[in-house]
Design an enzyme around this catalytic site. Sequence first.
Site, PDB file in Angstrom:
ATOM      1  N   GLY A 197       0.866  -1.180   0.000  1.00 45.11           N
ATOM      2  CA  GLY A 197       0.000   0.000   0.000  1.00 45.11           C
ATOM      3  C   GLY A 197       0.902   1.229   0.000  1.00 45.11           C
ATOM      4  O   GLY A 197       2.065   1.158  -0.399  1.00 45.11           O
TER       5      GLY A 197
ATOM      6  N   LYS B  75      -0.524  -9.272  -1.449  1.00 50.45           N
ATOM      7  CA  LYS B  75      -1.578 -10.213  -1.828  1.00 50.45           C
ATOM      8  C   LYS B  75      -1.829 -10.234  -3.329  1.00 50.45           C
ATOM      9  O   LYS B  75      -2.021 -11.268  -3.923  1.00 50.45           O
ATOM     10  CB  LYS B  75      -2.853  -9.724  -1.111  1.00 50.45           C
ATOM     11  CG  LYS B  75      -3.875 -10.754  -0.838  1.00 50.45           C
ATOM     12  CD  LYS B  75      -5.101 -10.085  -0.233  1.00 50.45           C
ATOM     13  CE  LYS B  75      -5.060 -10.054   1.266  1.00 50.45           C
ATOM     14  NZ  LYS B  75      -6.307  -9.570   1.873  1.00 50.45           N
TER      15      LYS B  75
ATOM     16  N   GLU C  62     -17.166  11.129   1.070  1.00 46.81           N
ATOM     17  CA  GLU C  62     -16.609  11.059  -0.303  1.00 46.81           C
ATOM     18  C   GLU C  62     -17.422  10.074  -1.161  1.00 46.81           C
ATOM     19  O   GLU C  62     -17.652  10.311  -2.341  1.00 46.81           O
ATOM     20  CB  GLU C  62     -15.137  10.646  -0.260  1.00 46.81           C
ATOM     21  CG  GLU C  62     -14.260  11.757   0.308  1.00 46.81           C
ATOM     22  CD  GLU C  62     -12.792  11.642  -0.077  1.00 46.81           C
ATOM     23  OE1 GLU C  62     -12.288  10.507  -0.133  1.00 46.81           O
ATOM     24  OE2 GLU C  62     -12.163  12.686  -0.317  1.00 46.81           O
TER      25      GLU C  62
HETATM   26  P1  FAD Z   1      -3.112   0.114   2.469  1.00 48.21           P
HETATM   27  O1  FAD Z   1      -3.105   1.238   1.504  1.00 48.21           O
HETATM   28  O2  FAD Z   1      -4.398  -0.401   2.984  1.00 48.21           O
HETATM   29  O3  FAD Z   1      -2.264  -1.081   1.854  1.00 48.21           O
HETATM   30  C1  FAD Z   1      -2.134  -2.319   2.471  1.00 48.21           C
HETATM   31  C2  FAD Z   1      -1.621  -3.314   1.455  1.00 48.21           C
HETATM   32  O4  FAD Z   1      -1.404  -4.566   2.111  1.00 48.21           O
HETATM   33  C3  FAD Z   1      -2.577  -3.584   0.311  1.00 48.21           C
HETATM   34  O5  FAD Z   1      -1.878  -3.612  -0.913  1.00 48.21           O
HETATM   35  C4  FAD Z   1      -3.155  -4.961   0.633  1.00 48.21           C
HETATM   36  O6  FAD Z   1      -3.527  -5.705  -0.521  1.00 48.21           O
HETATM   37  C5  FAD Z   1      -1.963  -5.606   1.336  1.00 48.21           C
HETATM   38  N1  FAD Z   1      -2.353  -6.698   2.223  1.00 48.21           N
HETATM   39  C6  FAD Z   1      -3.304  -6.668   3.190  1.00 48.21           C
HETATM   40  N2  FAD Z   1      -3.360  -7.850   3.820  1.00 48.21           N
HETATM   41  C7  FAD Z   1      -2.429  -8.640   3.239  1.00 48.21           C
HETATM   42  C8  FAD Z   1      -2.005  -9.976   3.470  1.00 48.21           C
HETATM   43  N3  FAD Z   1      -2.543 -10.740   4.427  1.00 48.21           N
HETATM   44  N4  FAD Z   1      -1.005 -10.467   2.693  1.00 48.21           N
HETATM   45  C9  FAD Z   1      -0.436  -9.727   1.727  1.00 48.21           C
HETATM   46  N5  FAD Z   1      -0.794  -8.448   1.469  1.00 48.21           N
HETATM   47  C10 FAD Z   1      -1.773  -7.910   2.217  1.00 48.21           C
HETATM   48  N6  FAD Z   1      -5.950   9.183   3.291  1.00 48.21           N
HETATM   49  C11 FAD Z   1      -5.436  10.373   2.895  1.00 48.21           C
HETATM   50  O7  FAD Z   1      -4.367  10.789   3.397  1.00 48.21           O
HETATM   51  N7  FAD Z   1      -6.053  11.144   1.937  1.00 48.21           N
HETATM   52  C12 FAD Z   1      -7.191  10.741   1.331  1.00 48.21           C
HETATM   53  O8  FAD Z   1      -7.716  11.455   0.463  1.00 48.21           O
HETATM   54  C13 FAD Z   1      -7.753   9.497   1.708  1.00 48.21           C
HETATM   55  N8  FAD Z   1      -8.871   9.051   1.108  1.00 48.21           N
HETATM   56  C14 FAD Z   1      -9.389   7.816   1.444  1.00 48.21           C
HETATM   57  C15 FAD Z   1     -10.535   7.382   0.791  1.00 48.21           C
HETATM   58  C16 FAD Z   1     -11.088   6.151   1.124  1.00 48.21           C
HETATM   59  C17 FAD Z   1     -12.322   5.689   0.402  1.00 48.21           C
HETATM   60  C18 FAD Z   1     -10.486   5.359   2.130  1.00 48.21           C
HETATM   61  C19 FAD Z   1     -11.079   4.016   2.469  1.00 48.21           C
HETATM   62  C20 FAD Z   1      -9.347   5.786   2.783  1.00 48.21           C
HETATM   63  C21 FAD Z   1      -8.787   7.026   2.450  1.00 48.21           C
HETATM   64  N9  FAD Z   1      -7.628   7.511   3.084  1.00 48.21           N
HETATM   65  C22 FAD Z   1      -7.093   8.727   2.721  1.00 48.21           C
HETATM   66  C23 FAD Z   1      -6.929   6.687   4.083  1.00 48.21           C
HETATM   67  C24 FAD Z   1      -5.810   5.904   3.358  1.00 48.21           C
HETATM   68  O9  FAD Z   1      -6.338   5.203   2.262  1.00 48.21           O
HETATM   69  C25 FAD Z   1      -5.112   4.919   4.311  1.00 48.21           C
HETATM   70  O10 FAD Z   1      -4.670   5.616   5.439  1.00 48.21           O
HETATM   71  C26 FAD Z   1      -3.926   4.286   3.594  1.00 48.21           C
HETATM   72  O11 FAD Z   1      -4.355   3.484   2.539  1.00 48.21           O
HETATM   73  C27 FAD Z   1      -3.059   3.456   4.552  1.00 48.21           C
HETATM   74  O12 FAD Z   1      -1.944   2.984   3.851  1.00 48.21           O
HETATM   75  P2  FAD Z   1      -1.255   1.597   4.233  1.00 48.21           P
HETATM   76  O13 FAD Z   1      -0.027   1.498   3.417  1.00 48.21           O
HETATM   77  O14 FAD Z   1      -1.158   1.478   5.696  1.00 48.21           O
HETATM   78  O15 FAD Z   1      -2.287   0.480   3.795  1.00 48.21           O
HETATM   79  P1  NAD Z   2     -13.802   7.754  10.576  1.00 48.02           P
HETATM   80  O1  NAD Z   2     -13.510   7.019  11.822  1.00 48.02           O
HETATM   81  O2  NAD Z   2     -13.051   8.991  10.306  1.00 48.02           O
HETATM   82  O3  NAD Z   2     -15.349   8.098  10.496  1.00 48.02           O
HETATM   83  C1  NAD Z   2     -16.323   7.141  10.807  1.00 48.02           C
HETATM   84  C2  NAD Z   2     -17.645   7.813  11.131  1.00 48.02           C
HETATM   85  O4  NAD Z   2     -18.594   6.789  11.424  1.00 48.02           O
HETATM   86  C3  NAD Z   2     -17.582   8.728  12.339  1.00 48.02           C
HETATM   87  O5  NAD Z   2     -18.172   9.955  12.008  1.00 48.02           O
HETATM   88  C4  NAD Z   2     -18.363   7.964  13.400  1.00 48.02           C
HETATM   89  O6  NAD Z   2     -19.040   8.818  14.311  1.00 48.02           O
HETATM   90  C5  NAD Z   2     -19.360   7.176  12.560  1.00 48.02           C
HETATM   91  N1  NAD Z   2     -19.886   6.004  13.236  1.00 48.02           N
HETATM   92  C6  NAD Z   2     -19.236   5.147  14.077  1.00 48.02           C
HETATM   93  N2  NAD Z   2     -20.086   4.181  14.518  1.00 48.02           N
HETATM   94  C7  NAD Z   2     -21.274   4.419  13.948  1.00 48.02           C
HETATM   95  C8  NAD Z   2     -22.535   3.778  14.003  1.00 48.02           C
HETATM   96  N3  NAD Z   2     -22.743   2.682  14.752  1.00 48.02           N
HETATM   97  N4  NAD Z   2     -23.558   4.273  13.276  1.00 48.02           N
HETATM   98  C9  NAD Z   2     -23.375   5.370  12.496  1.00 48.02           C
HETATM   99  N5  NAD Z   2     -22.196   6.036  12.419  1.00 48.02           N
HETATM  100  C10 NAD Z   2     -21.160   5.569  13.122  1.00 48.02           C
HETATM  101  O7  NAD Z   2     -13.576   6.680   9.396  1.00 48.02           O
HETATM  102  P2  NAD Z   2     -13.412   6.891   7.832  1.00 48.02           P
HETATM  103  O8  NAD Z   2     -14.302   7.958   7.336  1.00 48.02           O
HETATM  104  O9  NAD Z   2     -13.494   5.537   7.235  1.00 48.02           O
HETATM  105  O10 NAD Z   2     -11.909   7.386   7.704  1.00 48.02           O
HETATM  106  C11 NAD Z   2     -10.837   6.529   8.080  1.00 48.02           C
HETATM  107  C12 NAD Z   2      -9.530   7.272   7.954  1.00 48.02           C
HETATM  108  O11 NAD Z   2      -9.254   7.558   6.575  1.00 48.02           O
HETATM  109  C13 NAD Z   2      -9.545   8.606   8.672  1.00 48.02           C
HETATM  110  O12 NAD Z   2      -8.285   8.832   9.220  1.00 48.02           O
HETATM  111  C14 NAD Z   2      -9.789   9.595   7.573  1.00 48.02           C
HETATM  112  O13 NAD Z   2      -9.212  10.869   7.851  1.00 48.02           O
HETATM  113  C15 NAD Z   2      -9.080   8.941   6.401  1.00 48.02           C
HETATM  114  N6  NAD Z   2      -9.723   9.368   5.150  1.00 48.02           N
HETATM  115  C16 NAD Z   2      -9.287  10.546   4.620  1.00 48.02           C
HETATM  116  C17 NAD Z   2      -9.881  11.015   3.475  1.00 48.02           C
HETATM  117  C18 NAD Z   2      -9.400  12.320   2.892  1.00 48.02           C
HETATM  118  O14 NAD Z   2      -8.439  12.887   3.409  1.00 48.02           O
HETATM  119  N7  NAD Z   2     -10.012  12.812   1.828  1.00 48.02           N
HETATM  120  C19 NAD Z   2     -10.926  10.287   2.872  1.00 48.02           C
HETATM  121  C20 NAD Z   2     -11.352   9.095   3.459  1.00 48.02           C
HETATM  122  C21 NAD Z   2     -10.735   8.651   4.616  1.00 48.02           C
END
Ligand code: FAD
Ligand code: NAD
Length: 405
Positions: free
Chosen positions: A12, A38, A170
């Site tokens: 990741g 993976k 989002e």
């Molecule tokens: P990941 O990106 O989750 O990568 C983990 C990797 O490990 C993956 O490639 C996975 O396939 C691999 N893996 C997992 N389990 C195994 C296994 N058992 N064996 C082998 N490989 C495995 N953060 C921001 O800063 N800005 C944003 O705009 C933002 N937007 C987001 C939008 C969404 C919809 C979501 C869900 C999250 C967002 N986040 C954002 C949060 C961000 O995506 C995570 O904090 C980030 O991906 C963490 O990086 P990581 O390297 O820890 O893990």
């Molecule tokens: P989060 O923990 O930030 O938000 C989860 C939300 O779900 C909270 O508002 C919480 O009150 C609510 N919630 C918890 N239990 C609930 C319940 N039983 N019923 C209804 N609502 C409930 O989680 P996330 O939005 O998945 O974000 C995860 C991480 O990824 C955060 O650190 C976030 O900053 C990051 N992220 C960043 C971006 C970005 O920077 N654009 C986008 C997506 C995620």
Amino acid sequence: MKRPTILVLGAGYGGLTTVVNLQKSLGADDANIVLINKNEYHYESTWLHEAAAGTMSPESVRYDIKDVINSNKVKFVQAEVQAIDVTGKVVTTNVGTHTYDYLVISLGFEGETFGIPGLDKYALSMANVKAARQIREHIEYQFATWSTEEVKDDSRLTIVVGGAGFTGIEFLGELGNRVPELCKEFDVPQEKVRVLCVEAAPMVLPGFDPELVDYAVRHLNSKGIEFSIGTPVVEATPEGVNIKKGEDVFEFVKAGTVVWAAGVRGNRLIEETGIENMRARVKVDKDLRAPGYSDVFIVGDCALMINEAVNRPFPPTAQIAMQQGDMCANNIIALMKGEPTSDFTPDLKGSVCSLGDSDAIGVVFGKKVTGTKASFMKKMIDNRALFMIGGLGLTLKKGKFNLLK
Ligand code: FAD
Ligand code: NAD
């Protein structure tokens, strides 16, 4: 001197940044660098809401790991990690075992259901690219089925999103644009569709700037999206969700699709390592090592660091995961040279939350931004992440260039 083996688990943001930095700084003979993931591809977790809503194809959010690693310096193994033995220094995967001198655990996040009954079984969560694709296809299936049914079940067209954090908002932003497209594609009158976001806290995007939150809610309301605030989801069933509306007051919402976006935890494998953790996140030492394990680094969403200014953990973000990847590579190289490691301090530049392809809200370098300007910034942030890992080539191949839309 023996060539050390550096084993990186997970490609990741955290793991791939570590590997890319190691391969830049080390010669082919300096270390055996092994990356296990993976899939043979990396996916942009930060774009998963787009793949889940169907506004971007799952193919577009991923790229081949081999495109960004130097195979003369890094051995890539496509395998699923099954166990991590930090005492015996052995990692077991579905295709074999690996030993190491330095281990980097960067296995990312999973959706957290807080033990709420039924969610594991009946709700979908965008925790990885396959799960995001499943959400897209599930919604399309519900629309397609509704349009062929003789006796129509309108609840098929209800989408409940649990959680109004960044992920939930989002995703709703994308749905705001996708629903009209789906209605056209599947001959569904748009007034039949209901998108409801259920949030436990008293506000959308808890803790974020209230003026920006207000902007986001107005934008999403204008797209027909409803909110139920201060009302936690307490149960999911095959038919929908149960929402707590007050002391002993519950409302059941029948829904064909329930997407759970109410928080994340670290990878479950962490819980079986014996390393102290909270919801699979390890409170790492300042140099990113696991407490008590001088050869184990943890980066990204499996790591937990306290922001001492507010005495709360830093949020798990890609921004921090990538910065940790940089520092982790530097610290491994320092240890190889017998030099002291450095402490990690996040350099927080702000956060931008997209509201579909052409709108967003954010705080960047302390300044509030909205609208096209914020959306432009979000795309530039997305492109920067590609550039940091794969340079100009990857950015041109996978980047977002509809910047002023
Ligand atoms: P990941 O990106 O989750 O990568 C983990 C990797 O490990 C993956 O490639 C996975 O396939 C691999 N893996 C997992 N389990 C195994 C296994 N058992 N064996 C082998 N490989 C495995 N953060 C921001 O800063 N800005 C944003 O705009 C933002 N937007 C987001 C939008 C969404 C919809 C979501 C869900 C999250 C967002 N986040 C954002 C949060 C961000 O995506 C995570 O904090 C980030 O991906 C963490 O990086 P990581 O390297 O820890 O893990
Ligand atoms: P989060 O923990 O930030 O938000 C989860 C939300 O779900 C909270 O508002 C919480 O009150 C609510 N919630 C918890 N239990 C609930 C319940 N039983 N019923 C209804 N609502 C409930 O989680 P996330 O939005 O998945 O974000 C995860 C991480 O990824 C955060 O650190 C976030 O900053 C990051 N992220 C960043 C971006 C970005 O920077 N654009 C986008 C997506 C995620």
